[in-house]
Design a protein around this motif. Structure first.
Motif, PDB file in Angstrom:
ATOM      1  N   GLN A   1       0.816  -1.211   0.000  1.00 20.18           N
ATOM      2  CA  GLN A   1       0.000   0.000   0.000  1.00 20.18           C
ATOM      3  C   GLN A   1       0.853   1.266   0.000  1.00 20.18           C
ATOM      4  O   GLN A   1       0.490   2.247  -0.633  1.00 20.18           O
ATOM      5  CB  GLN A   1      -0.942   0.015   1.201  1.00 20.18           C
ATOM      6  CG  GLN A   1      -2.144  -0.875   1.014  1.00 20.18           C
ATOM      7  CD  GLN A   1      -3.090  -0.819   2.190  1.00 20.18           C
ATOM      8  OE1 GLN A   1      -2.666  -0.706   3.343  1.00 20.18           O
ATOM      9  NE2 GLN A   1      -4.375  -0.908   1.915  1.00 20.18           N
ATOM     10  N   ARG A   2       1.955   1.236   0.713  1.00 17.91           N
ATOM     11  CA  ARG A   2       2.849   2.399   0.729  1.00 17.91           C
ATOM     12  C   ARG A   2       3.548   2.580  -0.606  1.00 17.91           C
ATOM     13  O   ARG A   2       3.828   3.693  -1.022  1.00 17.91           O
ATOM     14  CB  ARG A   2       3.874   2.259   1.848  1.00 17.91           C
ATOM     15  CG  ARG A   2       3.330   2.571   3.226  1.00 17.91           C
ATOM     16  CD  ARG A   2       4.437   2.705   4.267  1.00 17.91           C
ATOM     17  NE  ARG A   2       5.304   1.549   4.354  1.00 17.91           N
ATOM     18  CZ  ARG A   2       5.057   0.474   5.112  1.00 17.91           C
ATOM     19  NH1 ARG A   2       3.970   0.414   5.840  1.00 17.91           N
ATOM     20  NH2 ARG A   2       5.898  -0.527   5.138  1.00 17.91           N
ATOM     21  N   ARG A   3       3.821   1.497  -1.262  1.00 19.02           N
ATOM     22  CA  ARG A   3       4.616   1.564  -2.480  1.00 19.02           C
ATOM     23  C   ARG A   3       3.797   1.823  -3.738  1.00 19.02           C
ATOM     24  O   ARG A   3       4.281   2.447  -4.667  1.00 19.02           O
ATOM     25  CB  ARG A   3       5.388   0.255  -2.629  1.00 19.02           C
ATOM     26  CG  ARG A   3       6.447   0.314  -3.650  1.00 19.02           C
ATOM     27  CD  ARG A   3       7.570  -0.605  -3.329  1.00 19.02           C
ATOM     28  NE  ARG A   3       8.567  -0.456  -4.364  1.00 19.02           N
ATOM     29  CZ  ARG A   3       9.422  -1.371  -4.694  1.00 19.02           C
ATOM     30  NH1 ARG A   3       9.439  -2.497  -4.040  1.00 19.02           N
ATOM     31  NH2 ARG A   3      10.272  -1.156  -5.645  1.00 19.02           N
ATOM     32  N   PHE A   4       2.545   1.352  -3.768  1.00 19.30           N
ATOM     33  CA  PHE A   4       1.729   1.451  -4.976  1.00 19.30           C
ATOM     34  C   PHE A   4       0.351   1.995  -4.654  1.00 19.30           C
ATOM     35  O   PHE A   4      -0.266   1.588  -3.680  1.00 19.30           O
ATOM     36  CB  PHE A   4       1.555   0.068  -5.636  1.00 19.30           C
ATOM     37  CG  PHE A   4       2.848  -0.623  -5.908  1.00 19.30           C
ATOM     38  CD1 PHE A   4       3.659  -0.219  -6.953  1.00 19.30           C
ATOM     39  CD2 PHE A   4       3.260  -1.675  -5.113  1.00 19.30           C
ATOM     40  CE1 PHE A   4       4.856  -0.855  -7.209  1.00 19.30           C
ATOM     41  CE2 PHE A   4       4.457  -2.325  -5.365  1.00 19.30           C
ATOM     42  CZ  PHE A   4       5.262  -1.908  -6.410  1.00 19.30           C
ATOM     43  N   GLN A   5      -0.136   2.842  -5.534  1.00 22.66           N
ATOM     44  CA  GLN A   5      -1.503   3.301  -5.391  1.00 22.66           C
ATOM     45  C   GLN A   5      -2.468   2.239  -5.930  1.00 22.66           C
ATOM     46  O   GLN A   5      -3.528   2.009  -5.367  1.00 22.66           O
ATOM     47  CB  GLN A   5      -1.710   4.618  -6.135  1.00 22.66           C
ATOM     48  CG  GLN A   5      -3.103   5.186  -5.954  1.00 22.66           C
ATOM     49  CD  GLN A   5      -3.267   6.538  -6.627  1.00 22.66           C
ATOM     50  OE1 GLN A   5      -2.386   7.022  -7.313  1.00 22.66           O
ATOM     51  NE2 GLN A   5      -4.422   7.134  -6.418  1.00 22.66           N
ATOM     52  N   PHE A   6      -2.092   1.591  -7.012  1.00 18.68           N
ATOM     53  CA  PHE A   6      -2.909   0.548  -7.628  1.00 18.68           C
ATOM     54  C   PHE A   6      -2.018  -0.628  -7.997  1.00 18.68           C
ATOM     55  O   PHE A   6      -0.885  -0.442  -8.404  1.00 18.68           O
ATOM     56  CB  PHE A   6      -3.582   1.045  -8.919  1.00 18.68           C
ATOM     57  CG  PHE A   6      -4.464   2.225  -8.712  1.00 18.68           C
ATOM     58  CD1 PHE A   6      -4.026   3.492  -9.046  1.00 18.68           C
ATOM     59  CD2 PHE A   6      -5.730   2.077  -8.168  1.00 18.68           C
ATOM     60  CE1 PHE A   6      -4.827   4.603  -8.866  1.00 18.68           C
ATOM     61  CE2 PHE A   6      -6.545   3.177  -7.979  1.00 18.68           C
ATOM     62  CZ  PHE A   6      -6.098   4.452  -8.330  1.00 18.68           C
TER      63      PHE A   6
END
Length: 163
Positions: free
Chosen positions: A148-153
């Protein structure tokens, strides 16, 4: 599962794949995630699953012509429908494949053999990848937080044209 799992997994990033494999397979895993290079590979994976189902039919000694038993790719579709809708095999047969209802017991036996074969070989099909990915994100909040911290989707491409 604490044994080694080799999974074909398509993720266009390299966000901690060893930790993800560990979460899916168990703490003692040395699992490997391998990117799929293209649609040809997806077709090979589908063929491998179909071949495994055929091996289960052969192992069970079912005369497919005598019983008008579904072909391996049809059985794969039935198993996939059950997994993807969260229904039991019996419910899926009753609701979507009622013409195979008289063969429900034999189909359930093939499904059990197929699941056992995958487990014995530490194999996963596309449905397993989707289910295990969801389970991993649900059961391991620390790993979910990393993603979740690394990617929005995150796009999960399940190769809908072949599965």
């Amino acid at each position: 599962m604490s044994e080694r799992i080799t999974a074909i997994y398509h993720l266009s990033t390299r966000a901690d794949p060893h930790r993800t494999a560990e979460m899916i397979a168990g703490e003692q895993s040395s699992g490997t995630f391998v990117a799929i290079p293209g649609e040809d590979e997806a077709l090979k994976q589908r063929a491998a699953a179909t071949h495994a189902v055929q091996a289960c039919i052969d192992e069970a000694g079912i005369d497919v012509k005598e019983t008008r038993f579904p072909k391996p790719d049809v059985l794969g579709d039935i198993f996939s429908m059950a997994v993807n809708t969260g229904r039991s095999l019996a419910e899926t047969l009753a609701e979507d494949y009622d013409h195979f209802a008289p063969l429900a017991e034999k189909i359930a036996d093939i499904e059990a053999r197929y699941l056992a074969r995958k487990q014995a070989t530490n194999g996963m099909d596309f449905d397993d990848l989707l289910v295990q990915w969801r389970r991993t994100l649900t059961d391991f909040p620390d790993l979910r937080d990393i993603y979740q911290r690394r990617f929005q989707f995150i796009l999960v491409d399940e190769y809908q044209d072949t599965n």
